[in-house]
Design an enzyme around this catalytic site. Structure first.
Site, PDB file in Angstrom:
ATOM      1  N   HIS A 127      44.426  22.961  70.194  1.00 48.19           N
ATOM      2  CA  HIS A 127      44.475  24.323  69.654  1.00 48.19           C
ATOM      3  C   HIS A 127      43.307  24.516  68.696  1.00 48.19           C
ATOM      4  O   HIS A 127      42.566  23.576  68.394  1.00 48.19           O
ATOM      5  CB  HIS A 127      45.808  24.597  68.943  1.00 48.19           C
ATOM      6  CG  HIS A 127      45.913  24.063  67.552  1.00 48.19           C
ATOM      7  ND1 HIS A 127      46.705  24.616  66.574  1.00 48.19           N
ATOM      8  CD2 HIS A 127      45.308  22.995  66.955  1.00 48.19           C
ATOM      9  CE1 HIS A 127      46.598  23.934  65.457  1.00 48.19           C
ATOM     10  NE2 HIS A 127      45.774  22.938  65.657  1.00 48.19           N
TER      11      HIS A 127
ATOM     12  N   CYS B 201      39.951  23.233  61.163  1.00 46.87           N
ATOM     13  CA  CYS B 201      40.937  23.640  62.183  1.00 46.87           C
ATOM     14  C   CYS B 201      40.437  24.827  63.010  1.00 46.87           C
ATOM     15  O   CYS B 201      41.043  25.173  64.025  1.00 46.87           O
ATOM     16  CB  CYS B 201      42.269  24.007  61.534  1.00 46.87           C
ATOM     17  SG  CYS B 201      42.974  22.647  60.641  1.00 46.87           S
TER      18      CYS B 201
ATOM     19  N   HIS C 142      40.663  21.165  68.829  1.00 49.77           N
ATOM     20  CA  HIS C 142      41.034  19.809  68.423  1.00 49.77           C
ATOM     21  C   HIS C 142      42.495  19.630  68.840  1.00 49.77           C
ATOM     22  O   HIS C 142      43.164  20.603  69.188  1.00 49.77           O
ATOM     23  CB  HIS C 142      40.857  19.601  66.911  1.00 49.77           C
ATOM     24  CG  HIS C 142      41.758  20.462  66.080  1.00 49.77           C
ATOM     25  ND1 HIS C 142      41.469  21.772  65.780  1.00 49.77           N
ATOM     26  CD2 HIS C 142      42.954  20.214  65.505  1.00 49.77           C
ATOM     27  CE1 HIS C 142      42.443  22.284  65.047  1.00 49.77           C
ATOM     28  NE2 HIS C 142      43.362  21.354  64.867  1.00 49.77           N
TER      29      HIS C 142
ATOM     30  N   HIS D  10      46.540  17.565  68.576  1.00 45.64           N
ATOM     31  CA  HIS D  10      47.543  16.891  67.739  1.00 45.64           C
ATOM     32  C   HIS D  10      48.587  16.233  68.633  1.00 45.64           C
ATOM     33  O   HIS D  10      48.877  16.725  69.732  1.00 45.64           O
ATOM     34  CB  HIS D  10      48.283  17.892  66.841  1.00 45.64           C
ATOM     35  CG  HIS D  10      47.403  18.558  65.839  1.00 45.64           C
ATOM     36  ND1 HIS D  10      46.914  17.932  64.719  1.00 45.64           N
ATOM     37  CD2 HIS D  10      46.915  19.825  65.791  1.00 45.64           C
ATOM     38  CE1 HIS D  10      46.175  18.764  64.020  1.00 45.64           C
ATOM     39  NE2 HIS D  10      46.149  19.929  64.649  1.00 45.64           N
TER      40      HIS D  10
ATOM     41  N   ASP E   3      52.907  20.508  76.762  1.00 48.38           N
ATOM     42  CA  ASP E   3      52.361  19.151  76.776  1.00 48.38           C
ATOM     43  C   ASP E   3      51.054  19.089  77.584  1.00 48.38           C
ATOM     44  O   ASP E   3      50.986  19.592  78.710  1.00 48.38           O
ATOM     45  CB  ASP E   3      53.399  18.189  77.387  1.00 48.38           C
ATOM     46  CG  ASP E   3      53.017  16.744  77.152  1.00 48.38           C
ATOM     47  OD1 ASP E   3      52.326  16.466  76.153  1.00 48.38           O
ATOM     48  OD2 ASP E   3      53.414  15.889  77.966  1.00 48.38           O
ATOM     49  N   HIS E   4      50.017  18.485  76.976  1.00 53.29           N
ATOM     50  CA  HIS E   4      48.683  18.386  77.582  1.00 53.29           C
ATOM     51  C   HIS E   4      48.102  19.760  77.904  1.00 53.29           C
ATOM     52  O   HIS E   4      47.416  19.955  78.908  1.00 53.29           O
ATOM     53  CB  HIS E   4      48.707  17.507  78.845  1.00 53.29           C
ATOM     54  CG  HIS E   4      48.867  16.053  78.537  1.00 53.29           C
ATOM     55  ND1 HIS E   4      50.054  15.516  78.100  1.00 53.29           N
ATOM     56  CD2 HIS E   4      47.983  15.023  78.553  1.00 53.29           C
ATOM     57  CE1 HIS E   4      49.902  14.213  77.892  1.00 53.29           C
ATOM     58  NE2 HIS E   4      48.647  13.888  78.147  1.00 53.29           N
TER      59      HIS E   4
ATOM     60  N   GLU F 196      53.104  18.453  62.864  1.00 54.03           N
ATOM     61  CA  GLU F 196      51.801  18.617  63.512  1.00 54.03           C
ATOM     62  C   GLU F 196      50.956  17.362  63.308  1.00 54.03           C
ATOM     63  O   GLU F 196      50.213  16.933  64.179  1.00 54.03           O
ATOM     64  CB  GLU F 196      51.078  19.841  62.933  1.00 54.03           C
ATOM     65  CG  GLU F 196      49.861  20.226  63.738  1.00 54.03           C
ATOM     66  CD  GLU F 196      49.111  21.381  63.137  1.00 54.03           C
ATOM     67  OE1 GLU F 196      48.826  22.341  63.853  1.00 54.03           O
ATOM     68  OE2 GLU F 196      48.800  21.322  61.926  1.00 54.03           O
TER      69      GLU F 196
HETATM   70  N1  LIG Z   1      50.335  26.509  56.906  1.00 57.80           N
HETATM   71  C1  LIG Z   1      49.602  25.781  57.789  1.00 57.80           C
HETATM   72  N2  LIG Z   1      48.479  25.187  57.360  1.00 57.80           N
HETATM   73  C2  LIG Z   1      47.748  24.441  58.231  1.00 57.80           C
HETATM   74  C3  LIG Z   1      48.149  24.283  59.562  1.00 57.80           C
HETATM   75  C4  LIG Z   1      49.338  24.947  59.984  1.00 57.80           C
HETATM   76  O1  LIG Z   1      49.761  24.881  61.154  1.00 57.80           O
HETATM   77  N3  LIG Z   1      50.034  25.676  59.058  1.00 57.80           N
HETATM   78  N4  LIG Z   1      47.425  23.502  60.412  1.00 57.80           N
HETATM   79  C5  LIG Z   1      46.343  22.880  60.031  1.00 57.80           C
HETATM   80  C6  LIG Z   1      45.591  21.967  60.963  1.00 57.80           C
HETATM   81  O2  LIG Z   1      45.765  22.369  62.310  1.00 57.80           O
HETATM   82  C7  LIG Z   1      46.038  20.500  60.805  1.00 57.80           C
HETATM   83  O3  LIG Z   1      47.435  20.333  60.789  1.00 57.80           O
HETATM   84  C8  LIG Z   1      45.567  19.919  59.538  1.00 57.80           C
HETATM   85  O4  LIG Z   1      44.954  18.724  59.813  1.00 57.80           O
HETATM   86  P1  LIG Z   1      44.585  17.798  58.608  1.00 57.80           P
HETATM   87  O5  LIG Z   1      44.206  18.588  57.424  1.00 57.80           O
HETATM   88  O6  LIG Z   1      43.626  16.833  59.134  1.00 57.80           O
HETATM   89  O7  LIG Z   1      45.995  17.130  58.259  1.00 57.80           O
HETATM   90  P2  LIG Z   1      46.346  15.603  58.239  1.00 57.80           P
HETATM   91  O8  LIG Z   1      47.779  15.480  57.850  1.00 57.80           O
HETATM   92  O9  LIG Z   1      45.974  14.978  59.540  1.00 57.80           O
HETATM   93  O10 LIG Z   1      45.363  15.014  57.176  1.00 57.80           O
HETATM   94  P3  LIG Z   1      45.551  14.507  55.672  1.00 57.80           P
HETATM   95  O11 LIG Z   1      44.561  13.428  55.581  1.00 57.80           O
HETATM   96  O12 LIG Z   1      46.940  14.042  55.460  1.00 57.80           O
HETATM   97  O13 LIG Z   1      45.206  15.675  54.824  1.00 57.80           O
HETATM   98  C9  LIG Z   1      45.800  23.044  58.654  1.00 57.80           C
HETATM   99  N5  LIG Z   1      46.621  23.853  57.827  1.00 57.80           N
END
Ligand SMILES: Nc1nc2c(c(=O)[nH]1)N=C([C@H](O)[C@H](O)COP(=O)(O)OP(=O)(O)OP(=O)(O)O)CN2
Length: 178
Positions: free
Chosen positions: A56, A75, A81, A83, A121-122, A168
């Site tokens: 996504h 993002c 990218h 998940h 999925d995928h 996620e």
């Molecule tokens: N309210 C939301 N905020 C964010 C969403 C979401 O769906 N709702 N999604 C994202 C990104 O897609 C992703 O989840 C964030 O990735 P990341 O920052 O790398 O998170 P991680 O847990 O993998 O990394 P940490 O190292 O723990 O920060 C962003 N925001």
């Protein structure tokens, strides 16, 4: 004139006591109902976990790339990218004394797979998934969409949908209770 005044004063005092009485008796009835529900209804919650991976990006099509990057950071990367999502579906209700089940977890697995997992999925959540069309592919919007899809199926079984929880990443999850 004075008798009139006295009469209306007595009337409003009577009204006051009647309304207090009615409120108290309503309160008693609801308290009795809560006690009854607490002792006789055994509400149970069961959860099925499923996993899927999907691509996504978080980006509004009506914003420039710079605007999207300013709000959504990495993002919003144009080339997507992915998940490894974890979906937790919790249903609630009473145990069927004949089977000992609230619902058959094998049935729940099948419903989740048919109506959600097979579609995501995928896949690319922004491009491939009909129930995410026109929505920002955030975990919040995904959880709400999954709730809307599963709720009628869970209701048919006689149980109630309680919670959709989606991880996620290992550290980020969303819970939706309808
Ligand atoms: N309210 C939301 N905020 C964010 C969403 C979401 O769906 N709702 N999604 C994202 C990104 O897609 C992703 O989840 C964030 O990735 P990341 O920052 O790398 O998170 P991680 O847990 O993998 O990394 P940490 O190292 O723990 O920060 C962003 N925001």
């Amino acid at each position: 004139m004075e008798t009139d005044n006295c009469f209306s004063k007595k009337n409003s005092i009577l009204n006051f006591f009647v309304s207090v009485y009615l409120r108290l008796s309503n309160l008693c009835l609801s308290t009795l109902y809560c006690i009854f529900a607490f002792y006789f209804e055994k509400m149970i919650y069961i959860t099925r976990r499923e996993s899927f991976n999907a691509a996504h990006k978080l980006a509004r099509p009506d914003w420039t790339e710079d605007e999207n990057t300013a709000v959504f950071g990495k993002c919003a990367n144009p080339n997507w990218h992915g998940h490894n999502y974890q979906l937790y579906v919790t249903v609630k209700g009473e145990v069927n004394p004949e089977t000992g089940f609230l619902v058959d977890l094998k049935w729940l697995k099948q419903v989740i797979n048919t109506h959600v997992i097979d579609k995501v999925d995928h896949r690319n959540l922004n491009l491939d998934v009909d129930f995410m069309k026109g929505k920002l592919a955030s975990t919040e919007n995904l959880a709400i969409a999954v709730w809307d899809i599963l709720k009628p199926h869970v209701n048919e079984s006689g149980a109630e949908l309680h919670c959709i929880k989606i991880y996620e990443t290992d550290n980020n999850y969303v819970e939706y209770f309808g």
